[in-house]
Design a protein around this motif. Structure first.
Motif, PDB file in Angstrom:
ATOM      1  N   GLN A  46       0.837  -1.203   0.000  1.00 49.17           N
ATOM      2  CA  GLN A  46       0.000   0.000   0.000  1.00 49.17           C
ATOM      3  C   GLN A  46       0.875   1.258   0.000  1.00 49.17           C
ATOM      4  O   GLN A  46       0.573   2.229  -0.709  1.00 49.17           O
ATOM      5  CB  GLN A  46      -0.909   0.007   1.229  1.00 49.17           C
ATOM      6  CG  GLN A  46      -1.948  -1.103   1.244  1.00 49.17           C
ATOM      7  CD  GLN A  46      -2.641  -1.185   2.586  1.00 49.17           C
ATOM      8  OE1 GLN A  46      -3.423  -0.314   2.945  1.00 49.17           O
ATOM      9  NE2 GLN A  46      -2.343  -2.244   3.352  1.00 49.17           N
ATOM     10  N   ALA A  47       1.946   1.239   0.772  1.00 54.27           N
ATOM     11  CA  ALA A  47       2.844   2.393   0.806  1.00 54.27           C
ATOM     12  C   ALA A  47       3.501   2.606  -0.557  1.00 54.27           C
ATOM     13  O   ALA A  47       3.600   3.751  -1.044  1.00 54.27           O
ATOM     14  CB  ALA A  47       3.903   2.197   1.886  1.00 54.27           C
ATOM     15  N   GLN A  48       3.949   1.522  -1.188  1.00 60.23           N
ATOM     16  CA  GLN A  48       4.543   1.654  -2.519  1.00 60.23           C
ATOM     17  C   GLN A  48       3.522   2.158  -3.532  1.00 60.23           C
ATOM     18  O   GLN A  48       3.850   2.968  -4.411  1.00 60.23           O
ATOM     19  CB  GLN A  48       5.103   0.310  -2.972  1.00 60.23           C
ATOM     20  CG  GLN A  48       6.357  -0.135  -2.248  1.00 60.23           C
ATOM     21  CD  GLN A  48       7.001  -1.322  -2.928  1.00 60.23           C
ATOM     22  OE1 GLN A  48       7.344  -1.278  -4.107  1.00 60.23           O
ATOM     23  NE2 GLN A  48       7.169  -2.401  -2.184  1.00 60.23           N
ATOM     24  N   ALA A  49       2.298   1.667  -3.425  1.00 58.44           N
ATOM     25  CA  ALA A  49       1.251   2.117  -4.340  1.00 58.44           C
ATOM     26  C   ALA A  49       0.948   3.593  -4.138  1.00 58.44           C
ATOM     27  O   ALA A  49       0.659   4.318  -5.102  1.00 58.44           O
ATOM     28  CB  ALA A  49      -0.018   1.284  -4.144  1.00 58.44           C
ATOM     29  N   ALA A  50       1.001   4.070  -2.893  1.00 59.96           N
ATOM     30  CA  ALA A  50       0.757   5.486  -2.618  1.00 59.96           C
ATOM     31  C   ALA A  50       1.817   6.350  -3.287  1.00 59.96           C
ATOM     32  O   ALA A  50       1.514   7.425  -3.841  1.00 59.96           O
ATOM     33  CB  ALA A  50       0.746   5.734  -1.110  1.00 59.96           C
ATOM     34  N   ILE A  51       3.057   5.886  -3.289  1.00 61.01           N
ATOM     35  CA  ILE A  51       4.134   6.617  -3.967  1.00 61.01           C
ATOM     36  C   ILE A  51       3.875   6.648  -5.471  1.00 61.01           C
ATOM     37  O   ILE A  51       3.987   7.700  -6.120  1.00 61.01           O
ATOM     38  CB  ILE A  51       5.489   5.964  -3.660  1.00 61.01           C
ATOM     39  CG1 ILE A  51       5.825   6.139  -2.175  1.00 61.01           C
ATOM     40  CG2 ILE A  51       6.594   6.562  -4.530  1.00 61.01           C
ATOM     41  CD1 ILE A  51       6.983   5.271  -1.699  1.00 61.01           C
ATOM     42  N   ALA A  52       3.501   5.499  -6.033  1.00 58.54           N
ATOM     43  CA  ALA A  52       3.206   5.425  -7.467  1.00 58.54           C
ATOM     44  C   ALA A  52       2.023   6.322  -7.823  1.00 58.54           C
ATOM     45  O   ALA A  52       2.000   6.950  -8.895  1.00 58.54           O
ATOM     46  CB  ALA A  52       2.917   3.985  -7.871  1.00 58.54           C
TER      47      ALA A  52
END
Length: 390
Positions: free
Chosen positions: A269-275
């Motif tokens: 989820q954190a990586q997706a938020a960055i993307a």
């Protein structure tokens, strides 16, 4: 397809049916490895017979053919009477149980006993429905090598029951590895990873499954802009954002928002938020680097990953200036993948063109693939010319 019948060979349908059919055979008593082999034989027969004689019930057809294949293979092992008795007691085609074993198969194929490469290959075979040849071509290895890898994986989990609990984090990690293999060979592993993760999301309400699917969609949305027609790699900052797939971005953001609303943050989820923050910027100058750094803080807190720390350093260099980013990089291991490339980028941002050119050339020698190496060499040549080094 028309109704429940099949008018031509639909490989997507076949792949979607594979986990269920393997699950049926395992519930009937077939060992996993034998069930998986039998289903692969049934798939081959489907490809040759369905165009001329499409079944009314594709799943029941595959179950029947795969089970008979398993029976034939079992006869030499002294199991003929027991297996054939079970076959006689099975319901007619079309009455196959609707039980969905997809999730259990994910756990089995991503078993902690397996190496990452073996787990990925087995997942693509058993859950993805791909042939050994397809997987081998995708990984650019000989078919015999991939066959040995899959066989070893099946032997490793031969005594593992389908009902034994697995580790969800391992399942997601395997799917993430499949996605990150990129687009080599004649099989698009990124698209295959998205298909498999969609399948997992349909049977799981886990926030990290949604987060991983969102991450994949947001990255995949940039694919049309990632390379020029001649194959040249285009970095994110230079991509034509009008080519990005807005439908995939919208779907990814919606999935992410739904997952974040449950307030159980995980690394995907954190990586997706960055993307998503990158996707939200219509121009590179509009990128909200401050928020990106904050999300990297969360990612580092969750994972303590050296790669996350390296990416955070680059983001700090964009948010607070290149010298701040270089100070962050100084605290990390120079042997980290892409450390030298990040160092080159931040030195260029700081105006150190000669240093950056040398670092780009050094990074090119460390690149893991041809496209990345060529891109870094072009960067080195560009800076070398502008600095009068050519």
């Amino acid at each position: 397809m028309t109704g429940t019948g099949v008018t031509s060979v639909d490989e997507t349908l076949l792949r979607a049916l594979v986990p269920t059919v393997i699950g049926v055979l395992v519930r009937r008593g077939a060992p996993f490895a034998a069930a998986e082999d039998a289903v692969q034989e049934a798939l081959v027969k489907a490809l040759t017979s369905w165009p001329d004689d499409p079944p009314a019930h594709p799943r029941a057809w595959l179950v029947t053919v795969a089970w008979r294949s398993f029976i034939d293979a079992s006869r030499s092992e002294g199991a003929r009477r027991d297996r054939e008795l079970r076959l006689e007691l099975e319901p007619e085609p079309g009455a196959v149980s609707d039980a969905d074993d997809t999730l259990q198969l994910y756990f089995l194929c991503a078993h902690p006993k397996l190496t990452s490469s073996s787990a990925v290959a087995l997942t693509l075979r058993a859950v993805g429905g791909l042939t050994t040849r397809q997987i081998a071509r995708a990984y650019l290895v000989p078919e015999a090598t991939m066959a040995q890898r899959i066989s070893r994986a099946k032997r490793t989990i031969a005594d593992t029951r389908l009902t034994e609990p697995g580790d969800p984090a391992t399942v997601l990690r395997v799917l993430y590895l499949v996605f990150n293999e990129g687009y080599s060979g004649d099989l698009d592993l990124a698209a295959e990873a998205i298909r498999l993760t969609r399948q997992l999301a349909s049977v799981s309400a886990d926030e990290e499954v949604a987060g991983l699917l969102a991450l994949m969609l947001l990255h995949h949305a940039r694919r049309p802009a990632r390379r020029l027609p001649d194959g040249t790699l285009v970095p994110l900052a230079e991509q034509d954002r009008s080519l990005w797939d807005t439908a995939l971005i919208a779907e990814g953001v919606d999935l992410l928002q739904g997952a974040l609303a449950r307030d159980r943050l995980g690394e995907f989820q954190a990586q997706a938020a960055i993307a998503a923050l990158h996707a939200d910027a219509s121009r590179v100058e509009e990128t909200d680097w401050v928020q990106i750094v904050e999300w990297y803080d969360e990612l580092v807190r969750l994972t303590d990953s050296p790669i996350a720390k390296l990416n955070r350093a680059v983001a700090v260099g964009e948010a607070d200036g290149p010298r701040a980013g270089l100070a962050q990089l100084d605290e990390l291991d120079p042997a980290l993948p892409r450390h030298t490339a990040a160092l080159a980028h931040l030195h260029e941002r700081a105006g150190d063109r000669r240093v950056a050119a040398a670092l780009y050339a050094q990074a090119a020698g460390l690149a893991s693939n041809t496209a990345e190496r060529d891109h870094l060499m072009r960067q080195a040549a560009r800076l070398g010319q502008s600095a009068g080094l050519a």
